[in-house]
Enzyme design. Structure first.
Site, short mmCIF file in Angstrom:
data_model
loop_
_atom_site.label_atom_id
_atom_site.label_comp_id
_atom_site.label_asym_id
_atom_site.label_seq_id
_atom_site.Cartn_x
_atom_site.Cartn_y
_atom_site.Cartn_z
N ASP A 116 -35.95 3.45 54.50
CA ASP A 116 -34.99 4.32 55.19
C ASP A 116 -33.55 3.91 54.91
O ASP A 116 -33.26 2.76 54.58
CB ASP A 116 -35.25 4.34 56.71
CG ASP A 116 -35.17 2.95 57.34
OD1 ASP A 116 -35.69 2.00 56.74
OD2 ASP A 116 -34.57 2.82 58.43
N GLU A 182 -36.35 0.60 59.51
CA GLU A 182 -35.62 -0.65 59.81
C GLU A 182 -34.31 -0.35 60.52
O GLU A 182 -33.88 -1.09 61.39
CB GLU A 182 -35.34 -1.41 58.51
CG GLU A 182 -34.80 -2.82 58.72
CD GLU A 182 -33.27 -2.91 58.83
OE1 GLU A 182 -32.78 -3.96 59.22
OE2 GLU A 182 -32.59 -1.91 58.53
#
Ligand SMILES: [Zn+2]
Length: 478
Positions: A116, A182
């Protein structure tokens, strides 16, 4: 004592301090790299460009599709990895790869990164090249995620694919985890940690993003510094709420809920948490002292004597300050929704980053004492205690340090406190060697682009990242 005797004694003491400081000699390393064969740089660059072009922002209705597109792209870009390694998907989008080594008695190594990226910002027009272009211009690859941290995914995959192409068989097992969230919850990494716990695995080394090689950032150090993150600060959101009778603003009381809340916030800002030199930060300065001018070196070598002065100097910059105290940052506030209505309740959120030595409980006690207002309720919201601290003598740390000195021979290594969070903390308890290090060299200007506009990574750094992983693998028998 006579004046002359006092002066003589003081001079002798100063001489002794100088001498001991001068003795803090730099360690000189001469370690030759052993990894000799590398994948073609243009292929790695093309792959990173393609990876950046998939906008894996973990919000919005297309978030899931983008993550799946990324999985599919990985399969196409790295066919041998997908043929020879086993792949497990956790929490729908987090990938776990396992490359089995020939010696099952050796503790495996875990390398992680995240798929991400943070959103490109409110105004995409502020980007020199569109945020998901993956443009290769002026010696850089541009775009959101190029530096944080798709370069690590691509460098890892490129390294393993390259080794497979040459028929390599690892002795030690390698795991790779690519988390999908994350930058938000970190649930993917939590699921991976649980997965490894259930398997009863322990790792020689857990390697994640973190500090990098910086040049000219730490005052007085005349060499590039490779910052190896061995710990992370804790995190705590605290909601403050002041309550008082509401009503019409034509007849307010002597105080209001909003006024009391504002006073509480001012108190918190005026009475900051105390400055403290932790073991981690002391270790960093000790490692760097030999490369500093004699006066700075003296302050560090004799830090027990000069601690108050040293802490005051370090805390002058906001980065330094964050390394030596629990920080206080009011972030959100709300009260009345009309200009002429007294708010019965006023709320604010303050974000604290906990330094080792503080816990959410001790910090909350201090916050209560600082605010000293029983009208204000204090609720702890999201919280994470400060992480465990990795021993710099652990084999995992030593392997990373050795690799850095081979790949970035001009640099000096130092353990380092991460003031932001990473996925690495989820693997606490699974390894004595958790190291947070991003394998590239960054300048101040590039660091400022992290999560900002015009994120980019130099083509040289992309190659360095691949060389880092191939050398690390060679060093640990993967
Ligand atoms: Zn990151």
């Amino acid at each position: 004592m006579e004046i002359a005797a006092i002066i003589a004694a003081a001079a002798a003491a100063a001489g002794y301090l100088f001498m001991r400081a001068a003795l803090a000699k730099p360690k000189e390393y001469q370690i030759k790299p052993t990894a000799a064969s590398f994948p073609p740089a243009d292929r790695t660059i093309r792959h990173l460009s393609e990876a950046v072009q998939i906008p894996t922002v973990p919000m919005g209705e297309h978030a899931g599709t983008m993550l799946l597109n990324f999985h599919q792209w990985l399969e196409e870009a790295y066919p041998l990895v997908h043929k020879h390694l086993s792949r497990t998907i956790l929490s729908d989008y987090t990938l776990v790869y396992h490359w089995e080594g020939s010696d099952a008695s050796l503790e495996p190594v875990l390398c992680t990164a995240h798929i991400d990226v943070v959103p490109p910002g409110d105004d995409a027009d502020l980007w020199l090249y569109p945020p998901f272009s993956g443009a290769v211009e002026d010696g850089y690859l541009w775009g959101r995620g190029s530096m944080d941290i798709k370069v690590q995914i691509v460098a890892l995959m490129e390294s393993v694919e390259h080794l497979l192409e040459s028929g390599h068989q690892p002795v030690r097992s390698l795991y790779m985890v690519f988390g999908h969230d994350e930058e938000t919850e970190g649930d993917g990494a939590k699921a991976a940690a649980q997965y490894f716990t259930d398997k009863g695995l322990r790792f020689l080394l857990v390697h994640d993003e973190g500090g990098c090689v910086t040049d000219g950032i730490i005052a007085g150090v005349n060499r590039p510094v490779a910052n190896i993150g061995i710990a992370e600060k804790g995190y705590m959101d605290v909601e403050l709420e002041a309550r008082q009778a509401g009503g019409h603003t034509s007849m307010p009381g002597r105080t209001t809920s909003l006024g009391e809340l504002a006073q509480a916030l001012v108190n918190l800002e005026r009475h900051q948490f105390p400055l403290r030199m932790t073991r981690v930060t002391a270790g960093m300065f000790e490692a760097l002292a030999p490369y500093m001018p004699i006066l700075q070196r003296m302050l560090i070598v004799h830090r027990r004597i000069f601690s108050p002065l040293l802490l005051r100097i370090i805390s002058r910059t906001s980065t330094g300050n964050a390394m030596v105290r629990t920080t206080t940052a009011p972030t959100m506030a709300q009260a009345s929704n009309a200009p002429n209505v007294l708010p019965p309740s006023a709320q604010a959120v303050v974000n604290f980053r906990l330094l080792h030595g503080d816990t959410s409980r001790t910090a909350a006690d201090r916050i209560r004492k600082t605010i000293r207002n029983t009208n204000i309720s204090i609720t702890l919201k999201r919280r994470e205690e400060p992480s465990a601290v990795t021993d710099t003598k652990s084999p995992g740390y030593q392997a990373v340090e050795r690799t850095i000195l081979q790949v970035f021979p001009e640099s000096v290594t130092a353990p380092f406190l991460m003031i932001g969070g990473t996925d690495a903390r989820r693997y606490e308890g699974l390894s004595d060697g958790i190291c947070r290090f991003s394998p590239y060299i960054l300048t101040r200007s590039e660091l400022d682009r992290l999560h900002g506009y015009d994120e980019r990574i130099s083509l040289e750094n992309i190659s360095s990242a691949v060389r880092f992983y191939l050398q690390l693998f060679a060093n640990v028998d993967i």
